[in-house]
Enzyme design. Sequence first.
Site, short mmCIF file in Angstrom:
data_model
loop_
_atom_site.label_atom_id
_atom_site.label_comp_id
_atom_site.label_asym_id
_atom_site.label_seq_id
_atom_site.Cartn_x
_atom_site.Cartn_y
_atom_site.Cartn_z
N HIS A 18 -1.48 6.86 4.27
CA HIS A 18 -1.30 5.42 4.39
C HIS A 18 0.08 4.99 3.89
CE1 HIS A 18 -2.50 1.19 2.95
NE2 HIS A 18 -2.68 1.18 4.25
N HIS A 60 5.05 -2.94 6.05
CA HIS A 60 3.70 -3.51 6.04
C HIS A 60 3.66 -5.04 6.00
CE1 HIS A 60 -0.06 -5.00 4.26
NE2 HIS A 60 -0.60 -4.13 5.09
#
Length: 322
Positions: A18, A60
């Site tokens: 991630h 992100h």
Amino acid sequence: DTALSEQLGMADHAVIAHRGDSYNAPESTLPAYQLACEVGADYLELDLQRTKDGKLIAVHDDNLKRNTNIETVYPERASDPVNTFTWAELEKLDAGSWYNQAYPERARESFRGLKLVTLDQVREIAEGCAHQPGLYIETKVPEFFPGIEEDLKQDLTQHGWLDKDAKGKVILQTFNKSSLEALQDVMPNVPKILLLWAGDGYIPTKDSAPKADDESYAQYYARQEVASKADYAEWLDYAKQNGAIGVGPSGTQANFDDAWSSQFSYMDLAKTWMVDMSHEKGLLMHMYTLDDREDMIRYRDRGVDGFFTNRPNMAVKTLTDS
Ligand code: G3P
Ligand code: CA
């Protein structure tokens, strides 16, 4: 569902790094992805955004305040979205020092001054990695990035990542239904995962939950199912009808270091019946985000087909050893 994973050319119990190995290095930077490669992650995960001049990059958040020094470099524009900056402007930012300050016990001098990275740089790390991990790419806030799905297709095609022999090497993921539909339109043969989260309309929010007066939101969820079987089935059917090969739900998680996420930490969208229902409908389940050994084992034993983790090193060892 081992058979479905195999058919799609995917690892069973896939370890999805991630934002790279974002526990041991600043998220979405070269060392984070390099570490994820070195520890044997099956996929390098990234959140796709596009600069004002059209460069596809891995970031992100909607803006760069949390993980760069933008407030020092462009104080007037610090809250502005990523797509209002050119790549040349973004290259001036330091995307590593925040990590050294936030996690002094894991800080490294070499992280100071790290740059943001492009999709191409992440791809090149995957290509140079001995075990050839795949790319697991999320399209976010498509209203900021009209046409980003087509741009992504062109980039992947140009570099051979959509060739027949690259089967299962790219997985596309999104929370956004219109982006799922756009991805399906432009890349119908590339596997897609619809991400599920507790705020997506099926789940009562803090304000709308019919909880008792003396009941907390957490207590409310502890006594009832997070989603009804009919709601969950509807979610899965939507995913399947729109080309997804699986869903990516959140699960209960032991480790959270931000308050916003922690409010959802007890809302398990990967309960055993949910895993079973997904498999019965022929859908895989790749859940997010597990950073705790016991959680990894618990969900693996429940039958999930893979999970996102900030700690791919721990995940690979845990799945190998237990
Ligand atoms: O991408 C899968 C999952 O981690 C989604 O959450 O917010 O980290 O992109 P986020
Ligand atoms: Ca993501």
